[in-house]
Design a protein around this motif. Structure first.
Motif: not given
Length: 333
Positions: A155-182
């Motif tokens: 995406i060209n935002l103008g003002s000399g900035i190009i933005l690369f957007d990526t899909p929202g991603i989780l990671w394969p394994k959430v190590e902290n169990e409390n983080s999974s709940y949150r």
């Protein structure tokens, strides 16, 4: 609680991020202000190296303002990191991201060179809303369901900035169990991939300790009990979450609690603090160390058990017999 949701497009997105990072000057990571640590993708921290990073804390209107300020101070201790708190009601503040990009890359801002920025974040964190605001047009699809964006965009935002957007991603394994709940409580994980009662118990346990007055006001209770089950029973009586025979419908009252937490009806709530997270990191390190020690012990027992004293004697006897037979054959010659 283990997360059992990792769609195929997320794996693809991770691969694409790794491929495009060499072209990127700066990273913009959108975090949920209610869970700044749990919504922070550890993969991004590993991949960015020493590239500058802007951490945008979205949904600050739903988070505890005192803790948001505390989190910003904590996150900016990391070299090359700046933070910005935003809400969907503050488009002008969102646009400060572009000013920050230029300030963090003064050598490019002073020239005609384009700034290539990559924006990333977990599902349902408000990344698409931020992109649309920065671009002054609807580019990224928004929605309350996680994982709306499925493909990478430039995406060209103008003002000399190009933005690369990526899909929202989780990671394969959430190590902290409390983080999974949150993550589940905040809505980053699809409801079909979580157990409402499980998450409801976790949320109730935290809230009765951290925000008892908010619970009292919302559920019109005189006192807040000490345990999550007692609170859920009292809340269920107030909301009519009962089954036949007067039994508490734990699924229904858990669903009510989680939905009201997500929508902000309970009040401005943050589900983790820097001090809490540091303690959890220490505990995780100790648990990992203990796990490795137990693994080493099992390997050692296996090695020792494969040659018990009795088996060693038998092996030695066989060797002696072979040596004796060989000696006898030599004598006969």
């Amino acid at each position: 609680m283990a997360i059992h949701w990792y769609p195929g497009h997320m794996h693809k997105a991770q691969k694409e991020m790794k491929e495009i990072l060499p072209q990127v000057d700066l990273l913009i990571e959108v975090l949920d202000a209610r869970i700044p640590y749990s919504s922070e993708n550890p993969m991004i921290a590993q991949l960015r190296g020493d590239k500058p990073c802007i951490k945008v804390l979205s949904k600050t209107d739903l988070a505890d303002p005192l803790l948001t300020a505390e989190w910003q101070t904590y996150l900016e201790q990391d070299k090359g990191v700046k933070t910005l708190g935003t809400t969907t009601e503050q488009p002008a503040k969102m646009k400060q991201v572009m000013d920050l990009c230029r300030k963090m890359l003064p050598e490019k801002d002073a020239s005609v060179k384009t700034i290539n920025a990559m924006i990333a974040g977990i599902p349902n964190v408000g990344k698409s809303t931020l992109i649309n605001t920065l671009a002054d047009r609807v580019i990224a699809k928004t929605g309350n369901e996680p994982a709306v964006t499925k493909a990478q965009q430039r995406i060209n935002l103008g003002s000399g900035i190009i933005l690369f957007d990526t899909p929202g991603i989780l990671w394969p394994k959430v190590e902290n169990e409390n983080s999974s709940y949150r993550l589940a409580a905040s809505g980053a994980i699809k409801d079909t991939a979580m157990d409402y009662q499980d998450v409801g118990f976790f949320a109730a346990d935290y809230l009765i300790k951290a925000y008892p007055d908010l619970l009292k006001d919302r559920f019109q209770l005189e006192d807040i009990p000490n345990t999550e089950i007692e609170f859920l029973e009292m809340a269920a009586a107030r909301r009519g979450a009962k089954m036949s025979g007067g039994r508490v419908n734990l699924h229904k009252i858990s669903e009510v609690l989680i939905n009201e937490l997500r929508s902000g009806k309970l009040g401005a709530i943050t589900l983790e603090t820097p001090a809490m997270v540091e303690q959890e990191k220490i505990q995780m390190a100790l648990d990992a160390e203990k796990k490795e020690a137990e693994k080493a012990k099992r390997k050692q027992r296996f090695k020792e058990g494969s040659l018990t004293p009795n088996k060693k004697d038998q092996k030695n006897q066989r060797i002696e017999k072979r040596q004796q037979r060989s000696a006898n054959r030599s004598k006969k010659r």
